[in-house]
Scaffold this motif. Structure first.
Motif, PDB file in Angstrom:
ATOM      1  N   ILE A   1       0.839  -1.203   0.000  1.00  0.00           N
ATOM      2  CA  ILE A   1       0.000   0.000   0.000  1.00  0.00           C
ATOM      3  C   ILE A   1       0.868   1.245   0.000  1.00  0.00           C
ATOM      4  CG2 ILE A   1      -1.621   1.359   1.399  1.00  0.00           C
ATOM      5  CD1 ILE A   1      -2.911  -1.349   2.234  1.00  0.00           C
ATOM      6  N   SER A   2       1.871   1.245   0.837  1.00  0.00           N
ATOM      7  CA  SER A   2       2.784   2.379   0.922  1.00  0.00           C
ATOM      8  C   SER A   2       3.448   2.652  -0.429  1.00  0.00           C
ATOM      9  CB  SER A   2       3.834   2.081   1.995  1.00  0.00           C
ATOM     10  OG  SER A   2       4.656   3.165   2.216  1.00  0.00           O
ATOM     11  N   ASN A   3       3.923   1.594  -1.069  1.00  0.00           N
ATOM     12  CA  ASN A   3       4.537   1.743  -2.395  1.00  0.00           C
ATOM     13  C   ASN A   3       3.523   2.222  -3.431  1.00  0.00           C
ATOM     14  OD1 ASN A   3       7.177   1.047  -1.718  1.00  0.00           O
ATOM     15  ND2 ASN A   3       6.779  -1.132  -1.965  1.00  0.00           N
ATOM     16  N   ALA A   4       2.312   1.687  -3.379  1.00  0.00           N
ATOM     17  CA  ALA A   4       1.270   2.088  -4.324  1.00  0.00           C
ATOM     18  C   ALA A   4       0.911   3.563  -4.164  1.00  0.00           C
ATOM     19  CB  ALA A   4       0.027   1.216  -4.142  1.00  0.00           C
ATOM     20  N   LEU A   5       0.938   4.046  -2.921  1.00  0.00           N
ATOM     21  CA  LEU A   5       0.627   5.454  -2.652  1.00  0.00           C
ATOM     22  C   LEU A   5       1.844   6.357  -2.859  1.00  0.00           C
ATOM     23  CD1 LEU A   5      -1.535   4.995   0.574  1.00  0.00           C
ATOM     24  CD2 LEU A   5      -2.358   5.639  -1.711  1.00  0.00           C
ATOM     25  N   GLY A   6       3.015   5.754  -2.943  1.00  0.00           N
ATOM     26  CA  GLY A   6       4.241   6.535  -3.131  1.00  0.00           C
ATOM     27  C   GLY A   6       4.651   7.322  -1.901  1.00  0.00           C
ATOM     28  N   ILE A   7       4.417   6.727  -0.731  1.00  0.00           N
ATOM     29  CA  ILE A   7       4.759   7.398   0.533  1.00  0.00           C
ATOM     30  C   ILE A   7       5.529   6.453   1.431  1.00  0.00           C
ATOM     31  CG2 ILE A   7       2.782   8.985   0.470  1.00  0.00           C
ATOM     32  CD1 ILE A   7       1.431   7.111   2.542  1.00  0.00           C
TER      33      ILE A   7
END
Length: 117
Positions: A57-63
């Motif tokens: 999720i973090s990677n998908a959101l770029g954060i």
């Protein structure tokens, strides 16, 4: 005892960053490689997310993942996550917006210091 993950605030953070990026639940699920229902359950705090899913999720959101977990961190880890959170708020601002935000924060900080006296 170590502080547990605050799944309610985690869900709020996932939803907030997803919406800030203009992503639907379906799009986030697709990019993260998880089901739509799993994203919905995380956002509504109906389920725990594994470390692997949080990284996706973090990677998908770029954060950084810290932004999702900052409400569960303590001490210096929490402080550093908050600094990253402030940075993310300023990252897409133009120079004039950033100046206004900084001036507002400086004024707020001064007022908070006054109220402690």
């Amino acid at each position: 005892m170590e502080k547990a993950i605050n799944i309610r605030n985690l869900g709020v953070n996932v939803k907030r960053y997803r919406e800030e990026r203009g992503m639907t639940v379906g799009k986030l699920a697709e990019i993260a490689g998880v089901s739509i229902s799993h994203i919905n359950n995380i956002e509504s705090a109906s389920t725990h997310a594994s470390a692997e899913v949080l990284v996706r999720i973090s990677n998908a959101l770029g954060i950084p993942i810290d932004l999702l977990l900052c409400d569960s961190l303590t001490g210096e880890a929490n402080r550093m996550a908050r600094i990253m959170e402030y940075y993310s708020l300023l990252a897409d601002c133009n120079e004039a917006e950033a100046r206004i935000i900084m001036a507002t924060l400086q004024t707020l900080k001064q007022e908070l210091k006054k109220s402690k006296k």
